[in-house]
Design an enzyme around this catalytic site. Structure first.
Site, mmCIF file in Angstrom:
data_model
loop_
_atom_site.group_PDB
_atom_site.id
_atom_site.type_symbol
_atom_site.label_atom_id
_atom_site.label_comp_id
_atom_site.label_asym_id
_atom_site.label_seq_id
_atom_site.Cartn_x
_atom_site.Cartn_y
_atom_site.Cartn_z
ATOM 1 N N ASP A 175 -1.228 1.383 -3.886
ATOM 2 C CA ASP A 175 -2.074 0.535 -4.586
ATOM 3 C C ASP A 175 -3.474 0.926 -4.967
ATOM 4 O O ASP A 175 -4.331 0.388 -5.503
ATOM 5 C CB ASP A 175 -2.183 -0.804 -3.591
ATOM 6 C CG ASP A 175 -2.936 -0.247 -2.417
ATOM 7 O OD1 ASP A 175 -2.914 0.711 -2.007
ATOM 8 O OD2 ASP A 175 -3.639 -1.260 -1.858
ATOM 9 N N ASP A 207 -2.515 6.300 -3.660
ATOM 10 C CA ASP A 207 -1.366 5.787 -3.086
ATOM 11 C C ASP A 207 -0.680 4.637 -3.606
ATOM 12 O O ASP A 207 -1.197 4.489 -5.189
ATOM 13 C CB ASP A 207 -1.823 5.322 -1.592
ATOM 14 C CG ASP A 207 -2.781 4.016 -1.497
ATOM 15 O OD1 ASP A 207 -3.296 3.820 -2.428
ATOM 16 O OD2 ASP A 207 -2.594 3.560 -0.538
ATOM 17 N N SER A 254 0.927 -1.130 -0.074
ATOM 18 C CA SER A 254 -0.064 -0.132 -0.104
ATOM 19 C C SER A 254 0.808 1.137 0.039
ATOM 20 O O SER A 254 1.625 1.505 -0.750
ATOM 21 C CB SER A 254 -0.968 -0.004 0.960
ATOM 22 O OG SER A 254 -1.901 0.928 1.129
ATOM 23 N N ASP A 307 -5.742 2.317 -3.532
ATOM 24 C CA ASP A 307 -7.127 2.045 -2.806
ATOM 25 C C ASP A 307 -7.462 3.217 -2.125
ATOM 26 O O ASP A 307 -8.647 3.165 -1.354
ATOM 27 C CB ASP A 307 -7.295 0.676 -1.767
ATOM 28 C CG ASP A 307 -6.132 0.779 -0.989
ATOM 29 O OD1 ASP A 307 -5.210 1.759 -0.771
ATOM 30 O OD2 ASP A 307 -6.128 0.051 0.077
#
Length: 447
Positions: free
Chosen positions: A244, A242, A101, A246
């Site tokens: 990833d 960010d 992440s 999400d």
């Protein structure tokens, strides 16, 4: 059994530290065994972000899944919500996202999604852990039943089309100049193309991943580059994803940052006006600003709070029938469209409101005045400082001082030996004094 590997969002840690090829291999074998149900040919989809260690982990997972007889569909760099969506769309038994992440490049992680595209339950994760820690030698597939691996090339277009279909068919963003920060992460291809197809004039930063630069001085955890770029090119709005993709934060045309609390208010009001807001309220964590709660209350809408973590937000949404939830950090879950946070989809909803109202982003996205909020972290070596009599007395005194003019939140970190003390209220001086008093007491107890 106690959870050794899984945290609140899959397995995460330093690459070749906690996240080793051996662990990834065993995760693939264990998860493959748990999700082989029925007599059909089983398959798993695997996506990743742009970290260098993704190659290593991907190959180890493929070895594990194929060893127990599962076919593997490789997606390459794709956002976490795209992996969740494609797991269900491609009728897979399991989905895997290789990502840490918003963490730096030397960390990585493994997130798992079930065939319904939701993250796994604690029970399923515990079953997988039990197998990881055991001997799976006798459970391997016979040579004729081993799995195959195949790279899927069409997934970018599928996810872009999915994201666009969350908007009305005639929605266009013609005339909007948008700066998009992809954090050198998983959305570096799909997000710019989706915005361009919808008519935006797109200026992109953070779209040159090299395996090492994910989240480095870019993205939602480092929005300063985006804020400067918005001012430089005189954009109408900026979007920060960010690593990833999400989560999302917005920068208005003045270069000011808009956090997840304000974005939840924007989406909640829009959905409410259109009659689409379920339960006349939203779900957020205990960290969301009291100003958001008061603002929603003034509109006749509720705010249900959960512990910190988008996982808990989603669980509450599913249990109680809400369709909007999120975190101050920018995780927005719009369950009419996604089973997890989706930064691109959330950004499109905000852009739609800006375009529809024909007002600057600074007006559209500033829905309430946040109350002064003070957060302090107190590190301790051992013991349970929050059970100390002096700390309990300090907390009681602080709450009495705040009374109905604010709130106090004290919680231990779930990942490190730290006590987090957060206070907010109408009077910043009072909040500072209250928080400092509790911090002092915790510090004495932790010494």
């Amino acid at each position: 059994m106690a959870r050794t590997f899984f945290g609140t969002d899959g397995i995460r840690g330093r690459a070749n530290g906690i996240i080793t090829p051996d662990l990834a291999l065993r995760v693939g074998m264990a998860a493959g065994l748990v999700f082989q149900r029925g007599d059909h040919r089983h398959r798993v989809v695997i996506g990743k972000d742009t970290r260098l260690s993704g190659y290593m982990i991907e190959n180890a997972l493929v070895a594990g899944f194929t060893a127990v007889g599962m076919d593997v569909l490789l997606l390459g760099p794709m956002p976490t919500p795209a992996v969740a969506m494609l797991t269900r769309s491609m009728r897979a038994d399991l989905g895997v996202m290789i990502s840490a992440s918003h963490n730096p490049y030397d960390d990585n992680g493994i997130k798992l999604f079930g065939p319904d595209a939701y993250k796994l339950s604690d029970e399923l994760e515990s079953r997988i852990e039990e197998l990881i820690c055991g001997d799976m030698t006798g459970m391997l597939a016979q040579p004729a039943n081993m799995g195959r691996a195949k790279r899927i090339e069409s997934v970018h277009a599928r996810y872009i089309e999915f994201a666009k279909r969350t908007l009305p068919r005639n929605q266009s963003f013609d005339g909007l100049r948008v700066v998009l920060d992809c954090a050198h992460g998983a959305a570096y291809r799909v997000a710019p193309e989706a915005l361009w197809e919808l008519g935006c004039e797109v200026v992109t930063i953070g779209d040159q991943p090299d395996g090492f630069n994910i989240n480095r001085e870019v993205g939602s955890t480092a929005p300063e580059a985006l804020m400067a770029k918005v001012r430089e090119v005189r954009a109408d709005i900026g979007i920060a994803l960010d690593g990833d993709a999400d989560r999302v934060l917005i920068v208005d045309e003045k270069g000011h940052l808009v956090d997840g609390d304000q974005l939840m208010a924007v989406v909640a009001e829009s959905f409410h006006e259109d009659g689409r807001l379920a339960r006349n309220g939203i779900v957020a964590t205990v960290m969301s600003n009291l100003g958001l709660e008061r603002h929603l209350g003034g509109l006749g809408l509720s705010l249900d709070r959960t512990p910190v973590g988008d996982r808990y937000v989603l669980e509450h949404m599913r249990t109680h029938g809400f369709n909007v939830g999120g975190e101050q950090s920018g995780h927005l879950i719009l369950s009419d469209y996604s089973t997890t946070g989706d930064g691109l989809v959330a950004a499109l909803q905000v852009l739609a409101v800006v375009q529809r109202r024909q007002r600057p982003a600074s007006e559209v996205c500033h829905r309430f005045e946040p109350l002064p909020q003070v957060l302090r972290n107190v590190r301790y070596k051992s013991g349970r400082p929050l059970e100390d009599d002096g700390v309990l007395k300090a907390i009681a005194a602080a709450e009495l001082k705040l009374n109905s003019h604010g709130r106090l939140l004290i919680r231990p970190s779930g990942t490190e030996p730290v006590i987090r003390v957060m206070g907010e209220g109408d009077n910043r001086d009072l909040v500072e004094a209250v928080v400092n008093g509790v911090v002092e007491a915790v510090g004495l107890a932790a010494a």
